[in-house]
Design a protein around this motif. Structure first.
Motif, mmCIF file in Angstrom:
data_model
loop_
_atom_site.group_PDB
_atom_site.id
_atom_site.type_symbol
_atom_site.label_atom_id
_atom_site.label_comp_id
_atom_site.label_asym_id
_atom_site.label_seq_id
_atom_site.Cartn_x
_atom_site.Cartn_y
_atom_site.Cartn_z
ATOM 1 N N ALA A 94 -37.370 4.099 -24.089
ATOM 2 C CA ALA A 94 -37.720 2.855 -24.747
ATOM 3 C C ALA A 94 -38.987 3.008 -25.585
ATOM 4 O O ALA A 94 -39.876 3.794 -25.263
ATOM 5 C CB ALA A 94 -37.938 1.765 -23.690
ATOM 6 N N VAL A 95 -39.039 2.245 -26.679
ATOM 7 C CA VAL A 95 -40.251 2.197 -27.499
ATOM 8 C C VAL A 95 -41.054 0.982 -27.049
ATOM 9 O O VAL A 95 -40.545 -0.143 -27.054
ATOM 10 C CB VAL A 95 -39.913 2.093 -28.992
ATOM 11 C CG1 VAL A 95 -41.184 1.936 -29.808
ATOM 12 C CG2 VAL A 95 -39.125 3.335 -29.446
ATOM 13 N N ILE A 96 -42.288 1.237 -26.658
ATOM 14 C CA ILE A 96 -43.146 0.192 -26.094
ATOM 15 C C ILE A 96 -44.296 -0.066 -27.047
ATOM 16 O O ILE A 96 -45.042 0.859 -27.382
ATOM 17 C CB ILE A 96 -43.695 0.633 -24.722
ATOM 18 C CG1 ILE A 96 -42.542 1.018 -23.783
ATOM 19 C CG2 ILE A 96 -44.538 -0.476 -24.112
ATOM 20 C CD1 ILE A 96 -42.988 1.797 -22.561
ATOM 21 N N SER A 97 -44.436 -1.306 -27.485
ATOM 22 C CA SER A 97 -45.501 -1.672 -28.416
ATOM 23 C C SER A 97 -46.474 -2.610 -27.735
ATOM 24 O O SER A 97 -46.053 -3.620 -27.163
ATOM 25 C CB SER A 97 -44.909 -2.355 -29.656
ATOM 26 O OG SER A 97 -43.961 -1.518 -30.280
ATOM 27 N N GLN A 98 -47.745 -2.281 -27.811
ATOM 28 C CA GLN A 98 -48.779 -3.122 -27.240
ATOM 29 C C GLN A 98 -49.683 -3.644 -28.338
ATOM 30 O O GLN A 98 -50.063 -2.913 -29.259
ATOM 31 C CB GLN A 98 -49.638 -2.321 -26.238
ATOM 32 C CG GLN A 98 -49.163 -2.401 -24.821
ATOM 33 C CD GLN A 98 -50.122 -1.771 -23.836
ATOM 34 O OE1 GLN A 98 -49.830 -0.730 -23.278
ATOM 35 N NE2 GLN A 98 -51.269 -2.415 -23.630
ATOM 36 N N LYS A 99 -50.070 -4.907 -28.212
ATOM 37 C CA LYS A 99 -51.018 -5.516 -29.138
ATOM 38 C C LYS A 99 -52.056 -6.297 -28.366
ATOM 39 O O LYS A 99 -51.685 -6.993 -27.399
ATOM 40 C CB LYS A 99 -50.289 -6.491 -30.077
ATOM 41 C CG LYS A 99 -49.371 -5.858 -31.069
ATOM 42 C CD LYS A 99 -48.771 -6.941 -31.961
ATOM 43 C CE LYS A 99 -47.789 -6.359 -32.956
ATOM 44 N NZ LYS A 99 -47.179 -7.415 -33.786
ATOM 45 N N PRO A 100 -53.327 -6.285 -28.744
ATOM 46 C CA PRO A 100 -53.880 -5.388 -29.755
ATOM 47 C C PRO A 100 -54.050 -3.976 -29.214
ATOM 48 O O PRO A 100 -53.950 -3.768 -28.010
ATOM 49 C CB PRO A 100 -55.246 -6.021 -30.039
ATOM 50 C CG PRO A 100 -55.631 -6.631 -28.733
ATOM 51 C CD PRO A 100 -54.350 -7.128 -28.121
ATOM 52 N N SER A 101 -54.272 -3.018 -30.090
ATOM 53 C CA SER A 101 -54.499 -1.648 -29.616
ATOM 54 C C SER A 101 -55.923 -1.500 -29.090
ATOM 55 O O SER A 101 -56.195 -0.650 -28.235
ATOM 56 C CB SER A 101 -54.245 -0.648 -30.740
ATOM 57 O OG SER A 101 -55.095 -0.920 -31.835
ATOM 58 N N GLN B 260 -50.245 -8.224 -25.372
ATOM 59 C CA GLN B 260 -48.797 -8.356 -25.448
ATOM 60 C C GLN B 260 -48.128 -6.994 -25.320
ATOM 61 O O GLN B 260 -48.632 -5.990 -25.820
ATOM 62 C CB GLN B 260 -48.395 -8.973 -26.784
ATOM 63 C CG GLN B 260 -48.919 -10.372 -27.004
ATOM 64 C CD GLN B 260 -48.470 -10.943 -28.329
ATOM 65 O OE1 GLN B 260 -47.762 -10.302 -29.107
ATOM 66 N NE2 GLN B 260 -48.863 -12.169 -28.597
ATOM 67 N N CYS B 261 -46.982 -6.993 -24.660
ATOM 68 C CA CYS B 261 -46.170 -5.776 -24.527
ATOM 69 C C CYS B 261 -44.736 -6.105 -24.918
ATOM 70 O O CYS B 261 -44.114 -6.977 -24.301
ATOM 71 C CB CYS B 261 -46.230 -5.260 -23.093
ATOM 72 S SG CYS B 261 -45.201 -3.805 -22.788
ATOM 73 N N GLN B 262 -44.249 -5.418 -25.946
ATOM 74 C CA GLN B 262 -42.892 -5.640 -26.450
ATOM 75 C C GLN B 262 -42.107 -4.344 -26.338
ATOM 76 O O GLN B 262 -42.570 -3.287 -26.763
ATOM 77 C CB GLN B 262 -42.933 -6.085 -27.914
ATOM 78 C CG GLN B 262 -41.577 -6.305 -28.558
ATOM 79 C CD GLN B 262 -40.915 -7.571 -28.040
ATOM 80 O OE1 GLN B 262 -41.463 -8.664 -28.115
ATOM 81 N NE2 GLN B 262 -39.698 -7.428 -27.521
ATOM 82 N N VAL B 263 -40.912 -4.422 -25.760
ATOM 83 C CA VAL B 263 -40.057 -3.249 -25.614
ATOM 84 C C VAL B 263 -38.842 -3.421 -26.512
ATOM 85 O O VAL B 263 -38.352 -4.547 -26.684
ATOM 86 C CB VAL B 263 -39.610 -3.073 -24.153
ATOM 87 C CG1 VAL B 263 -38.962 -1.703 -23.953
ATOM 88 C CG2 VAL B 263 -40.789 -3.219 -23.206
ATOM 89 N N ASP B 264 -38.334 -2.316 -27.053
ATOM 90 C CA ASP B 264 -37.238 -2.412 -28.021
ATOM 91 C C ASP B 264 -35.869 -2.524 -27.357
ATOM 92 O O ASP B 264 -34.851 -2.597 -28.041
ATOM 93 C CB ASP B 264 -37.269 -1.222 -28.982
ATOM 94 C CG ASP B 264 -36.908 0.097 -28.310
ATOM 95 O OD1 ASP B 264 -36.591 1.048 -29.034
ATOM 96 O OD2 ASP B 264 -36.970 0.169 -27.067
ATOM 97 N N SER B 265 -35.829 -2.553 -26.027
ATOM 98 C CA SER B 265 -34.568 -2.735 -25.321
ATOM 99 C C SER B 265 -34.839 -3.429 -23.993
ATOM 100 O O SER B 265 -35.981 -3.442 -23.530
ATOM 101 C CB SER B 265 -33.891 -1.381 -25.091
ATOM 102 O OG SER B 265 -34.746 -0.535 -24.352
#
Lengths: 114, 114
Positions: free
Chosen positions: B2-9, B22-27
């Motif tokens: 999975a690709v895991i995106s966190q904001k802010p860095s 925030q943590c957003q996963v692509d699946s």
């Protein structure tokens, strides 16, 4: 005493060397063993994982688990400058169907110099 | 994986304020966890983010200080409340993509509290 002990290093080796990284643990109930690599300002990246005692190979990496001695190792063959990073061992119990509650070692800082 | 995106860095915050990460996963993933990595130390589990119910906190971490939401199978937030300089750490989101699968981590949020 920490549940997972890992020598923080730092460890410095020449390119092409075989690197041995080690962790010991005290909780004999740990079932799941992992090695992560962490580059500066990045999250941990999963390298290897295993449930059982013995060796597991993946390319230049070999993970070794000895449950009787409560000892795990990661071997890196033909080390490269790009292997320079912090290596974290981690282990967990089974919680329901999840192995996600990890206990980490302190991490070993590795530098491979050309 | 999975690709895991966190904001802010990264962020620099004043003491007494709060920050939501925030943590957003692509699946869709089965389990989501929040870890903390304090300077010079290894990773420590804060809590398990449960979808549609209250998070499960580890010893030493409480909901009032670290409220967590997980409204669906791909998204979670961690709030660090009433911050003090001791909260300066890297906060990492991690996910388990399937039952018994190993954890994957985001790149983390580097928080400095002044």
């Amino acid at each position: 005493q920490k549940e997972v002990e890992q020598d923080p290093g730092p460890l410095s080796v020449p390119e092409g060397a075989i690197v041995s990284l080690n962790c010991t643990y005290s909780n004999s109930a740990f079932q799941y063993f992992m090695w992560y690599r962490q580059y500066s300002r990045k999250g941990p990246e999963l390298l290897m994982y295993t449930y059982s005692s013995g060796n597991k190979e993946d390319g230049r990496f070999t993970a070794q688990v000895d449950k009787s001695s409560k000892y795990i190792s990661l071997f890196i063959r033909d080390s490269q400058p790009s292997d320079s990073a912090t290596y974290l061992c981690a282990m967990s119990l089974k919680d329901g169907t999840s192995y996600g509650k990890l206990t980490f070692g302190q991490g070993t800082i590795l530098t491979v110099h050309p | 994986s999975a690709v895991i995106s966190q904001k802010p860095s990264r962020d620099i915050c004043q003491r007494g304020t709060s920050l939501t990460i925030q943590c957003q996963v692509d699946s869709q993933v089965t389990m989501m966890f929040w870890y903390r990595q304090q300077p010079g130390q290894s990773l420590t589990l804060i809590a398990t983010a449960n979808q549609g119910s209250e998070a499960t906190y580890e010893s030493g971490f409480v909901i009032d200080k670290f409220p967590i939401s997980r409204p669906n199978l791909t998204f979670s937030t961690l709030t660090v409340s009433n911050m003090s300089p001791e909260d300066s750490s890297i906060y990492l989101c991690s996910v388990e993509t399937g039952l018994g699968s190993p954890l994957h981590f985001g790149n983390g949020t580097r928080l400095t509290v002044t």
